[in-house]
Design an enzyme around this catalytic site. Structure first.
Site, short mmCIF file in Angstrom:
data_model
loop_
_atom_site.label_atom_id
_atom_site.label_comp_id
_atom_site.label_asym_id
_atom_site.label_seq_id
_atom_site.Cartn_x
_atom_site.Cartn_y
_atom_site.Cartn_z
N ASP A 53 11.80 26.83 43.51
CA ASP A 53 13.13 26.64 44.10
C ASP A 53 13.26 27.37 45.43
OD1 ASP A 53 13.94 25.18 41.89
OD2 ASP A 53 14.74 26.95 40.86
N TYR A 111 4.76 34.06 35.63
CA TYR A 111 5.74 34.43 36.65
C TYR A 111 6.06 35.91 36.55
CZ TYR A 111 6.91 29.62 37.98
OH TYR A 111 6.87 28.34 38.46
#
Length: 262
Positions: A53, A111
């Site tokens: 994003d 992540y």
């Protein structure tokens, strides 16, 4: 005959509207394609390993593409970096099989999410970490993280408005590990899974932060999962604290390494 190449790169996503090319928006993919065109003489279609994003970073990122250029793989990083801004860097390149795909050949990703748990943001990390105050308790967050490991339906941790169809027809994912570590004023959330739903990591972190703040019972995680309702989970953590840290393939693993995350 065109070669099929995989690039290992990293980027700070602050200035970009995510990786994928968008109309009227600056993205990592667009800048990388510009560099490929300048260095190799042809603008190539590229495949990225993740749909990061706007504002999200990558310590390890894989891109695959075909090229007729004969530049040796060991010289490609230097050639591409000469045409890239300082917040995007290519570290290595390798030839891969024709059916390799940066996204669909991926077997898992990890992540890293950074939280600065301090009264004030740091001028050196304010674009890379979410500042949270008052002080968070580590053990409740670790307890919640442990309960999220394994195969579950993570529909409660999917962004509102997203659909099952958009997530590949299923909201079931397997979290292989989820760790929370503290280093001074910084909390680091590291999660590894076979796949992720839209905003899943950021909602997971937001939920754990609420547990650390005493606003949520960490033992309530099973009920959140069972609800399959976004409203049951916590807030969505800001994009700026999130970074793709590792990308796993059968052939190799891209590991950004802690030294890249200053």
């Amino acid at each position: 005959m065109k070669r099929h190449l995989a690039l290992f790169l990293a980027y700070q996503g602050t200035a970009y509207h995510g990786f994928q090319v968008q109309k009227n928006a600056l993205t990592v993919a667009r800048v990388l394609q510009d560099a490929i065109a300048a260095a190799l003489g042809s603008r190539e279609e590229i495949k990225g390993c993740s749909r990061t994003d706007a504002g999200v970073h990558a310590l390890a990122y894989c891109v695959s593409f075909f090229t007729a250029s004969g530049i040796p793989c060991e010289k490609l990083p230097l050639a591409l970096n000469a045409h890239l801004p300082a917040d995007i860097r290519v570290f290595s390149a390798r030839e891969v099989e024709p059916d390799f795909h940066a996204r669909y050949s991926c077997t898992g990703k990890a992540y890293l999410y950074r939280v600065r748990n301090a009264p004030a943001a740091s001028p050196f990390s304010y674009q890379l970490a979410w500042r949270v105050w008052p002080k968070l308790e580590l053990q409740p967050m670790r307890r919640a993280a442990a309960l999220l490991c394994g195969q579950h339906d993570f529909a409660s941790f999917m962004a509102a408005g997203s659909t099952i169809e958009a997530e590949g027809g299923s909201t079931v994912r397997t979290v292989r590990s989820f760790e929370v570590e503290q280093k001074g004023d910084e909390l680091r959330f590291m999660i590894e899974a076979d796949g992720y739903l839209y905003h899943m990591v950021r909602i997971l972190v937001g939920t754990l932060v609420e547990a650390g703040a005493g606003r949520r019972d960490p033992d309530g995680v099973p009920a959140i999962l069972a609800a399959r309702d976004r409203a049951a989970a916590g807030q969505t953590a800001p994009a700026k604290g999130l970074a793709l840290a590792k990308v796993f393939y059968d052939e190799f693993t891209l590991d950004g390494g802690g030294e890249l995350w200053a």
